[in-house]
Design a protein around this motif. Sequence first.
Motif, mmCIF file in Angstrom:
data_model
loop_
_atom_site.group_PDB
_atom_site.id
_atom_site.type_symbol
_atom_site.label_atom_id
_atom_site.label_comp_id
_atom_site.label_asym_id
_atom_site.label_seq_id
_atom_site.Cartn_x
_atom_site.Cartn_y
_atom_site.Cartn_z
ATOM 1 N N PRO A 265 0.476 -1.011 0.023
ATOM 2 C CA PRO A 265 -0.384 0.210 0.137
ATOM 3 C C PRO A 265 0.779 1.080 0.059
ATOM 4 O O PRO A 265 1.662 1.678 0.683
ATOM 5 N N GLY A 266 0.868 1.733 -1.561
ATOM 6 C CA GLY A 266 1.714 3.196 -1.522
ATOM 7 C C GLY A 266 3.055 3.406 -1.544
ATOM 8 O O GLY A 266 3.685 4.571 -1.441
ATOM 9 N N ALA A 294 0.858 12.786 -4.670
ATOM 10 C CA ALA A 294 -0.145 13.500 -4.849
ATOM 11 C C ALA A 294 -1.019 12.729 -6.639
ATOM 12 O O ALA A 294 -1.388 13.165 -7.343
ATOM 13 N N GLY A 295 -1.699 11.747 -5.404
ATOM 14 C CA GLY A 295 -2.533 10.334 -6.120
ATOM 15 C C GLY A 295 -2.097 10.016 -7.956
ATOM 16 O O GLY A 295 -2.394 10.035 -8.629
ATOM 17 N N GLY A 296 -0.870 9.901 -7.289
ATOM 18 C CA GLY A 296 -0.308 9.574 -8.830
ATOM 19 C C GLY A 296 0.704 10.732 -9.750
ATOM 20 O O GLY A 296 0.828 10.095 -10.700
ATOM 21 N N ARG A 297 -0.438 11.815 -9.386
ATOM 22 C CA ARG A 297 1.021 12.279 -10.475
ATOM 23 C C ARG A 297 2.121 13.176 -10.299
ATOM 24 O O ARG A 297 2.957 13.561 -11.041
ATOM 25 N N GLY A 298 3.130 12.004 -8.991
ATOM 26 C CA GLY A 298 4.098 12.464 -8.502
ATOM 27 C C GLY A 298 5.156 11.324 -8.695
ATOM 28 O O GLY A 298 4.080 10.380 -8.125
ATOM 29 N N TRP A 334 7.175 14.360 -11.395
ATOM 30 C CA TRP A 334 5.504 15.173 -11.576
ATOM 31 C C TRP A 334 6.014 16.264 -12.383
ATOM 32 O O TRP A 334 6.019 16.460 -13.578
ATOM 33 N N SER A 335 3.997 15.637 -12.768
ATOM 34 C CA SER A 335 3.897 16.199 -13.720
ATOM 35 C C SER A 335 2.860 17.200 -13.182
ATOM 36 O O SER A 335 1.529 16.326 -12.619
ATOM 37 N N PRO A 336 2.631 18.051 -12.869
ATOM 38 C CA PRO A 336 1.703 19.463 -12.214
ATOM 39 C C PRO A 336 0.517 19.469 -13.432
ATOM 40 O O PRO A 336 -0.862 19.710 -12.691
ATOM 41 N N THR A 337 0.171 18.864 -14.522
ATOM 42 C CA THR A 337 -1.357 19.417 -15.772
ATOM 43 C C THR A 337 -0.534 17.916 -16.630
ATOM 44 O O THR A 337 0.105 16.934 -16.481
ATOM 45 N N GLY A 338 -1.271 17.329 -16.843
ATOM 46 C CA GLY A 338 -1.814 16.127 -18.107
ATOM 47 C C GLY A 338 -0.750 16.912 -19.288
ATOM 48 O O GLY A 338 -0.380 15.779 -19.994
ATOM 49 N N PHE A 339 -0.628 18.098 -19.651
ATOM 50 C CA PHE A 339 0.406 18.472 -20.852
ATOM 51 C C PHE A 339 2.058 18.635 -20.273
ATOM 52 O O PHE A 339 3.026 18.962 -21.427
ATOM 53 N N LEU A 340 2.260 18.306 -18.839
ATOM 54 C CA LEU A 340 3.466 18.699 -18.191
ATOM 55 C C LEU A 340 4.436 17.429 -17.988
ATOM 56 O O LEU A 340 3.931 17.347 -16.249
#
Length: 498
Positions: A265-266, A294-298, A334-340
């Motif tokens: 887990p995690g 961050a929910g998979g964004r990082g 890290w992916s702060p947005t879906g485009f970067l």
Amino acid sequence: MGIELRMRWLGRRGRTFFVGGALTAVALVPASVRAQGVRGWVGTTVQTVDLRPLTLDSIPLFQAVMGPDGTYTYLGQPVTCEAADLCTFYRPLPKERATVATQDVSLTAWGFGVQGLSVTTLLRGRARAGTDLLWPRSDDDFDVMVGYAQLVRGDVRVRVGRQELRSGLGFSAFDGGAASVGLGAFSVEAYGGRSLARGLREPTNEALSSLESFIPDESVYLFGGAAYGRVSSTTFTARYQREILSDRSSLVSERASFDFVSTLPGARISGAVDYDFSFQRMGKSRLTVARPLAGGRGLVEASVRRYVPYFQLSTIWGFFEPVSYTEAELRTAWSPTGFLGLWVSGGWRKYGDSRATVVFRPLRDDGWRASAGMRAEMREGLSMDGSYRLEWGPGSFLSSGDLALRYQALDRLSFAAHGTTFQQIEEFRLGDGRAYGGGISFDLRLLGRATLSGGGTVLKHRDGGSVFSSPWNQSRAWSALRIDVGGDPGLAQRRNRS
């Protein structure tokens, strides 16, 4: 039935013409098999390389200039001065060009009237033209990379022929047999046969014939076994492998490995270790812990590695005891947005005792590296990737950067442009200079199942004041044609049911 694949160069300029890959595939498969089922691909690749080879040269010691750190240079070029009042260095020769081509045929055929029986092959033909510049492996006209028959009945699988193993012990190939059986969440495998030299697909005694003075001129047998399993959220593989001379007079290698992946887990933990019974010591090992943020964004990933060079007992290279090292690395993305998307990593390496004689000052035994990169979707169909890397190590320094743009012009057509720059001191004789390069490429999906791609790259070197012409000034071009053969029978059945 013997099959011989030959390629000939035609034309005054050494242009190569291959018979269509699809025709080659059909010719290699009996009609009875083609009527049942075949799946795979046929590919032709042609490369042209224009570069400067290097040759070893020397000057009298009195012509070299010694710096305050005890190193020698000649006209701004690092040289090695060790014995007989001579200094040696590598000098570029006039440019030479090599054109090489490969023809690959990869097929899996089934439907022989025996349930679960299939045949898999990967064949590779090579040819070259141009000057005497020898491209690696281009003098070997034909290789059977993989070629085996397989029978699957329930949890039992049997293979006979030329096979390749990819495991914690590296890449091993052999001509022989393998059998595995599943036992619920576990399975076991046993295999053995004539060992093939790694990366060459030739019997050991034939592939290393040029070193007969140091390597026994006889075949090597390989035997091994593996156990696979899953316990809760952890999968693992344990393997044992042994190689001996065909007359059983000597051991060539004896090693074991253990690999695992555990999903908690995690977090995700993976590791690997191998043991060399010949030297009674641990070999390579690795432990990696990855945790999403961050929910998979990082993502944060930490790794520790231990590397010990491995050589078979039949080669003299192990006598020199290459230096091992221990390494730690931290990477975050890290992916702060879906485009970067952004990532950065850093690592530290500690080398073992080199046992070298120290004359002027203690040798440095550690190194650092750092890198960063990004990927951006600038707009629909246009993306950009970039990275930069720095390394500081004993006697060398690396500074390199890459940037690439990709444009999806049409559903079937895309273009890409890339640039690169790098600097390496002493190891590859770039001095204080820097190499710059760039190129373009394309990818075109033709009608049917064919794909055509190609491109070219040019490298230029600013040599920082050295009077020697740089070996890094070079140009390269390539093209590739791939044709898919057959289809996935599972997908065909799904379409029929729908």
